[in-house]
Design a protein around this motif. Sequence first.
Motif, mmCIF file in Angstrom:
data_model
loop_
_atom_site.group_PDB
_atom_site.id
_atom_site.type_symbol
_atom_site.label_atom_id
_atom_site.label_comp_id
_atom_site.label_asym_id
_atom_site.label_seq_id
_atom_site.Cartn_x
_atom_site.Cartn_y
_atom_site.Cartn_z
ATOM 1 N N ARG A 1 -6.778 -0.163 -3.619
ATOM 2 C CA ARG A 1 -6.487 -0.106 -2.187
ATOM 3 C C ARG A 1 -7.644 -0.645 -1.357
ATOM 4 O O ARG A 1 -7.483 -1.218 -0.302
ATOM 5 N N ASP B 1 0.831 -1.206 0.000
ATOM 6 C CA ASP B 1 0.000 0.000 0.000
ATOM 7 C C ASP B 1 0.862 1.251 0.000
ATOM 8 O O ASP B 1 0.521 2.255 -0.616
ATOM 9 N N GLY B 2 2.010 1.159 0.733
ATOM 10 C CA GLY B 2 2.917 2.288 0.780
ATOM 11 C C GLY B 2 3.474 2.634 -0.576
ATOM 12 O O GLY B 2 3.550 3.798 -0.956
ATOM 13 N N ARG B 3 3.846 1.607 -1.342
ATOM 14 C CA ARG B 3 4.374 1.848 -2.683
ATOM 15 C C ARG B 3 3.321 2.496 -3.571
ATOM 16 O O ARG B 3 3.622 3.403 -4.347
ATOM 17 N N LYS B 4 2.096 2.012 -3.485
ATOM 18 C CA LYS B 4 1.018 2.595 -4.283
ATOM 19 C C LYS B 4 0.798 4.052 -3.904
ATOM 20 O O LYS B 4 0.592 4.910 -4.768
ATOM 21 N N GLY B 5 0.839 4.325 -2.597
ATOM 22 C CA GLY B 5 0.652 5.698 -2.144
ATOM 23 C C GLY B 5 1.752 6.615 -2.620
ATOM 24 O O GLY B 5 1.499 7.766 -3.004
ATOM 25 N N ASP C 1 2.151 9.726 4.352
ATOM 26 C CA ASP C 1 1.380 8.598 4.876
ATOM 27 C C ASP C 1 1.979 7.258 4.476
ATOM 28 O O ASP C 1 1.801 6.261 5.174
ATOM 29 N N SER C 2 2.638 7.222 3.312
ATOM 30 C CA SER C 2 3.069 5.956 2.719
ATOM 31 C C SER C 2 4.535 5.641 2.976
ATOM 32 O O SER C 2 5.065 4.666 2.437
ATOM 33 N N THR C 3 5.201 6.453 3.764
ATOM 34 C CA THR C 3 6.610 6.228 4.061
ATOM 35 C C THR C 3 6.814 6.084 5.561
ATOM 36 O O THR C 3 5.914 6.345 6.364
#
Length: 226
Positions: free
Chosen positions: A225, A42-46, A162-164
């Motif tokens: 997501r 999800d982090g990569r997508k964000g 948010d994603s890191t």
Amino acid sequence: YTLAGIILLLLLHPDPLLVAKAVANQAAQGSQSSSDLEATRDGRKGIILGALIMIITQIVMVAIMTMTPVHMKHHGHGLGEVGLVIGFHIGAMYLPSLVTGILVDKIGRIAMAMASAVTLLLAGVVAALAPTDSMVLLIVALSLLGIGWNFGLISGTALIVDSTTISNQAKVQGSVDVLIALAGASGGALSGMIVANSSYSILSYAGGILALALLPIMLWMRSKRA
């Protein structure tokens, strides 16, 4: 820049990064949970979505902004009128930031990124349709352009934050910032070529359509997501 650096060095205590690291260490459990892999995906997508939002909004904003003074000078506007339009544009880029941050938290990152796409589309349409002697419509168009950029920059940045994690946040944000700078430079260069071979109106429409292309990307990413 030097004075700003000195002020931050002397007065920004404690260092926010050190505080964030301490909070993250306190929250750590010492072992990865079973949901860590999914969180990483999800982090990569964000990160990808946040970067796309900022890169596209940067291209659209720089392209139209760069050619607006040229367009105005070609149609007889003086330097004072050019300065007024660009002044409204720069104000619209930064003054809404406090309110934008609240909205990004209240109604969500994706919703504000969608608002950015729609606002940039409106900016492109108004700029394309504005009579060459209408200062009011040029000011409206460039103000919308600044506001749309503001929405995109802050919502995209929030998605990346948010994603890191604390360990990779600065590296990821720095990499995205480089891409944004390259996007802006490319947008400025291409905008001149487009106007030289077509018109300012075509450039404005193209910018609006490019911004609107963010909507299906965001809807697709949101569904993935979910």
